[in-house]
Design a protein around this motif. Structure first.
Motif, PDB file in Angstrom:
ATOM      1  N   VAL A  48       5.745   8.890  -4.113  1.00 48.99           N
ATOM      2  CA  VAL A  48       4.699   7.995  -3.601  1.00 48.99           C
ATOM      3  C   VAL A  48       3.543   8.821  -3.043  1.00 48.99           C
ATOM      4  O   VAL A  48       2.376   8.526  -3.303  1.00 48.99           O
ATOM      5  N   ARG A  49       3.866   9.874  -2.307  1.00 53.42           N
ATOM      6  CA  ARG A  49       2.833  10.732  -1.728  1.00 53.42           C
ATOM      7  C   ARG A  49       2.010  11.400  -2.826  1.00 53.42           C
ATOM      8  O   ARG A  49       0.781  11.484  -2.749  1.00 53.42           O
ATOM      9  N   ARG A  50       2.687  11.879  -3.905  1.00 57.50           N
ATOM     10  CA  ARG A  50       1.961  12.499  -5.028  1.00 57.50           C
ATOM     11  C   ARG A  50       1.014  11.498  -5.686  1.00 57.50           C
ATOM     12  O   ARG A  50      -0.126  11.836  -6.007  1.00 57.50           O
ATOM     13  N   GLU A  51       1.476  10.270  -5.886  1.00 62.20           N
ATOM     14  CA  GLU A  51       0.623   9.237  -6.485  1.00 62.20           C
ATOM     15  C   GLU A  51      -0.583   8.944  -5.599  1.00 62.20           C
ATOM     16  O   GLU A  51      -1.688   8.760  -6.088  1.00 62.20           O
TER      17      GLU A  51
ATOM     18  N   THR B 120       0.857  -1.179   0.000  1.00 67.41           N
ATOM     19  CA  THR B 120       0.000   0.000   0.000  1.00 67.41           C
ATOM     20  C   THR B 120       0.898   1.235   0.000  1.00 67.41           C
ATOM     21  O   THR B 120       2.095   1.141   0.297  1.00 67.41           O
ATOM     22  N   PHE B 121       0.309   2.392  -0.308  1.00 68.01           N
ATOM     23  CA  PHE B 121       1.079   3.630  -0.265  1.00 68.01           C
ATOM     24  C   PHE B 121       1.638   3.858   1.135  1.00 68.01           C
ATOM     25  O   PHE B 121       2.778   4.273   1.304  1.00 68.01           O
ATOM     26  N   THR B 122       0.829   3.589   2.132  1.00 72.15           N
ATOM     27  CA  THR B 122       1.258   3.790   3.517  1.00 72.15           C
ATOM     28  C   THR B 122       2.444   2.907   3.865  1.00 72.15           C
ATOM     29  O   THR B 122       3.395   3.357   4.508  1.00 72.15           O
ATOM     30  N   GLN B 123       2.413   1.645   3.430  1.00 76.18           N
ATOM     31  CA  GLN B 123       3.526   0.739   3.700  1.00 76.18           C
ATOM     32  C   GLN B 123       4.813   1.224   3.035  1.00 76.18           C
ATOM     33  O   GLN B 123       5.875   1.212   3.656  1.00 76.18           O
ATOM     34  N   VAL B 124       4.724   1.658   1.793  1.00 76.68           N
ATOM     35  CA  VAL B 124       5.906   2.143   1.073  1.00 76.68           C
ATOM     36  C   VAL B 124       6.448   3.405   1.742  1.00 76.68           C
ATOM     37  O   VAL B 124       7.653   3.548   1.939  1.00 76.68           O
ATOM     38  N   PHE B 125       5.542   4.302   2.114  1.00 75.13           N
ATOM     39  CA  PHE B 125       5.935   5.538   2.775  1.00 75.13           C
ATOM     40  C   PHE B 125       6.668   5.235   4.082  1.00 75.13           C
ATOM     41  O   PHE B 125       7.733   5.791   4.369  1.00 75.13           O
ATOM     42  N   THR B 126       6.131   4.304   4.860  1.00 74.38           N
ATOM     43  CA  THR B 126       6.744   3.910   6.137  1.00 74.38           C
ATOM     44  C   THR B 126       8.092   3.237   5.916  1.00 74.38           C
ATOM     45  O   THR B 126       9.056   3.511   6.642  1.00 74.38           O
ATOM     46  N   LEU B 127       8.184   2.364   4.926  1.00 73.04           N
ATOM     47  CA  LEU B 127       9.456   1.705   4.624  1.00 73.04           C
ATOM     48  C   LEU B 127      10.528   2.725   4.255  1.00 73.04           C
ATOM     49  O   LEU B 127      11.681   2.615   4.693  1.00 73.04           O
ATOM     50  N   CYS B 128      10.152   3.712   3.462  1.00 71.65           N
ATOM     51  CA  CYS B 128      11.113   4.759   3.085  1.00 71.65           C
ATOM     52  C   CYS B 128      11.594   5.510   4.315  1.00 71.65           C
ATOM     53  O   CYS B 128      12.791   5.778   4.454  1.00 71.65           O
ATOM     54  N   GLN B 129      10.673   5.836   5.216  1.00 72.49           N
ATOM     55  CA  GLN B 129      11.059   6.541   6.438  1.00 72.49           C
ATOM     56  C   GLN B 129      12.020   5.693   7.276  1.00 72.49           C
ATOM     57  O   GLN B 129      13.006   6.197   7.805  1.00 72.49           O
ATOM     58  N   GLN B 130      11.736   4.402   7.377  1.00 69.94           N
ATOM     59  CA  GLN B 130      12.596   3.513   8.158  1.00 69.94           C
ATOM     60  C   GLN B 130      13.982   3.408   7.534  1.00 69.94           C
ATOM     61  O   GLN B 130      14.997   3.423   8.242  1.00 69.94           O
TER      62      GLN B 130
ATOM     63  N   ARG C  76      -2.966  11.892  -5.898  1.00 72.62           N
ATOM     64  CA  ARG C  76      -3.600  11.918  -7.214  1.00 72.62           C
ATOM     65  C   ARG C  76      -4.726  10.895  -7.312  1.00 72.62           C
ATOM     66  O   ARG C  76      -5.737  11.132  -7.958  1.00 72.62           O
ATOM     67  N   GLY C  77      -4.578   9.755  -6.643  1.00 72.41           N
ATOM     68  CA  GLY C  77      -5.600   8.716  -6.695  1.00 72.41           C
ATOM     69  C   GLY C  77      -6.675   8.858  -5.640  1.00 72.41           C
ATOM     70  O   GLY C  77      -7.641   8.101  -5.626  1.00 72.41           O
ATOM     71  N   ALA C  78      -6.529   9.834  -4.746  1.00 72.90           N
ATOM     72  CA  ALA C  78      -7.501  10.007  -3.666  1.00 72.90           C
ATOM     73  C   ALA C  78      -8.787  10.621  -4.198  1.00 72.90           C
ATOM     74  O   ALA C  78      -8.775  11.387  -5.153  1.00 72.90           O
ATOM     75  N   LYS C  79      -9.879  10.272  -3.564  1.00 74.98           N
ATOM     76  CA  LYS C  79     -11.172  10.840  -3.928  1.00 74.98           C
ATOM     77  C   LYS C  79     -11.490  11.989  -2.988  1.00 74.98           C
ATOM     78  O   LYS C  79     -11.308  11.881  -1.786  1.00 74.98           O
ATOM     79  N   GLN C  80     -11.961  13.060  -3.548  1.00 76.31           N
ATOM     80  CA  GLN C  80     -12.346  14.207  -2.743  1.00 76.31           C
ATOM     81  C   GLN C  80     -13.841  14.112  -2.466  1.00 76.31           C
ATOM     82  O   GLN C  80     -14.636  13.814  -3.351  1.00 76.31           O
ATOM     83  N   THR C  81     -14.224  14.358  -1.232  1.00 72.56           N
ATOM     84  CA  THR C  81     -15.637  14.309  -0.885  1.00 72.56           C
ATOM     85  C   THR C  81     -16.055  15.670  -0.342  1.00 72.56           C
ATOM     86  O   THR C  81     -15.233  16.461   0.102  1.00 72.56           O
ATOM     87  N   THR C  82     -17.350  15.888  -0.378  1.00 75.40           N
ATOM     88  CA  THR C  82     -17.873  17.141   0.165  1.00 75.40           C
ATOM     89  C   THR C  82     -18.212  16.940   1.634  1.00 75.40           C
ATOM     90  O   THR C  82     -18.419  15.816   2.094  1.00 75.40           O
ATOM     91  N   ILE C  83     -18.309  18.004   2.360  1.00 72.66           N
ATOM     92  CA  ILE C  83     -18.638  17.935   3.780  1.00 72.66           C
ATOM     93  C   ILE C  83     -20.042  17.390   3.971  1.00 72.66           C
ATOM     94  O   ILE C  83     -20.320  16.680   4.931  1.00 72.66           O
ATOM     95  N   ASP C  84     -20.952  17.675   3.024  1.00 79.15           N
ATOM     96  CA  ASP C  84     -22.330  17.179   3.111  1.00 79.15           C
ATOM     97  C   ASP C  84     -22.376  15.650   3.060  1.00 79.15           C
ATOM     98  O   ASP C  84     -23.112  15.026   3.801  1.00 79.15           O
ATOM     99  N   SER C  85     -21.577  15.046   2.187  1.00 79.21           N
ATOM    100  CA  SER C  85     -21.588  13.586   2.065  1.00 79.21           C
ATOM    101  C   SER C  85     -21.000  12.948   3.315  1.00 79.21           C
ATOM    102  O   SER C  85     -21.367  11.828   3.679  1.00 79.21           O
ATOM    103  N   TYR C  86     -20.125  13.648   4.003  1.00 81.24           N
ATOM    104  CA  TYR C  86     -19.540  13.124   5.237  1.00 81.24           C
ATOM    105  C   TYR C  86     -20.604  13.014   6.327  1.00 81.24           C
ATOM    106  O   TYR C  86     -20.710  12.028   7.032  1.00 81.24           O
TER     107      TYR C  86
END
Length: 100
Positions: A80-83, A42-52, A86-96
């Motif tokens: 990795v963070r940019r990717e 996952t992106f989070t795993q790769v990000f964490t591995l890079c930090q380590q 870029r793939g994240a979905k933006q939601t409105t506050i109303d849908s939350y």
């Protein structure tokens, strides 16, 4: 010798439990499976591995080589963070609040 082997194995097991190293089963239960299968991260795993790895660069190795690797890992982590963004979905506050 025997005592050194035991100490080494105990340290290895402790590192696995802490998450410092990951145990990999080299024996495949299914003989049809390819030996060089790249794991899915996952992106989070790769990000964490890079930090380590960046942290490890500060602890070990020659200064010039470690600094270069650390710099490249930071650049890769930024990619990795940019990717991820870029793939994240933006939601409105109303849908939350509406639970959709």
């Amino acid at each position: 010798g025997g005592d050194n082997e035991i100490v080494k194995e105990v340290r290895r097991q402790m590192a696995i439990e802490r998450g410092d190293i990951m145990e990999v089963d080299s024996d495949s239960e299914d003989g049809d499976e390819a030996e060089n299968v790249t794991p899915e991260y996952t992106f989070t795993q790769v990000f964490t591995l890079c930090q380590q790895l960046e942290d490890a660069c500060l602890q070990f190795g020659e200064l010039e080589v470690s600094f270069d690797l650390s710099k490249r890992l930071r650049a890769f982590r930024a990619c990795v963070r940019r990717e991820e963004i870029r793939g994240a979905k933006q939601t409105t506050i109303d849908s939350y609040f509406s639970g959709k």
